[in-house]
Design an enzyme around this catalytic site. Sequence first.
Site, PDB file in Angstrom:
ATOM      1  N   HIS A  47       0.832  -1.198   0.000  1.00 54.92           N
ATOM      2  CA  HIS A  47       0.000   0.000   0.000  1.00 54.92           C
ATOM      3  C   HIS A  47       0.871   1.253   0.000  1.00 54.92           C
ATOM      4  CE1 HIS A  47      -3.158  -2.835   1.183  1.00 54.92           C
ATOM      5  NE2 HIS A  47      -4.018  -1.917   0.785  1.00 54.92           N
TER       6      HIS A  47
ATOM      7  N   LYS B 126      -0.316   4.622   4.734  1.00 54.48           N
ATOM      8  CA  LYS B 126      -1.146   3.655   5.459  1.00 54.48           C
ATOM      9  C   LYS B 126      -0.517   3.349   6.813  1.00 54.48           C
ATOM     10  CE  LYS B 126      -3.675  -0.687   4.925  1.00 54.48           C
ATOM     11  NZ  LYS B 126      -4.926  -0.039   5.356  1.00 54.48           N
TER      12      LYS B 126
END
Length: 271
Positions: A159, A163
């Site tokens: 990600h 995140k």
Amino acid sequence: MTADIKIVVTGAAGRMGRTLIRLIHETEGLSLAGGLEGEGSPYLGTDLGTLAGLAQPTGLAATADALTLIKDADALIDFSVPAATLEFAALAAQARIVHVIGTTGFEVVDEEKIKAAARHATIVKAGNMSLGVNLLAALVRQAAKALDGQWDIEIVEMHHRHKVDAPSGTALLLGEAAAEGRGVALEDVSARGRDGITGARKAGDIGFASLRGGSVVGDHTVVFATEHERITLGHIAEDRSIFARGALKAARWGQGKGPGLFSMADVLGIE
């Protein structure tokens, strides 16, 4: 004529919040009931249309007054943080509205509080709201059931650099699917954060590896590996609107349903 479904969006100034506001504005049968931001947010008081980049203002300003918005809404779509989601769940339960939860990073005690709230509200909770990922989970479950214990299972996710939790909610969703296929509890076989001299891989473990960098929306790969061959199942999210569209589908699906805790598999009719 059927009235529009009135939707409140949490984290209105965030990436997902802005995407949801735009999609609600564009979608027939939905109306924006309000947008929430935390106390102290610099976006409080800002028109939601301005936040989302709409051509015209909506006449609705970002607010921290969750109670006022939720009591008059039909659904709350919530991509926030666990502490905030638990507060919203209590309010949604009081108002008896649909609460769509895309928040990740919950502890076991948090999950129990959400289950308690689901006695009074229709809650759709998923680590990932996209059709593709939920289909992938079904495939992972089938593969794990079909393959014997000689096949090792590893889940790799990547990600964007912002995140804050790992493994991702989607990785855990896929891990749960694999564990269900094998008839075991994920918490009993989960292997995370390998570092240094860890010893040989324990038979039956489901391993997780998390990568962070750039602006990656979400890449997930489930690897089934044994001697001489390997099966790889995966999903690549190219636009976060897939999660927003899934959340809106869940909000529609939940209208008229009784209290309970549901998943996107329920919404999509996936076994």
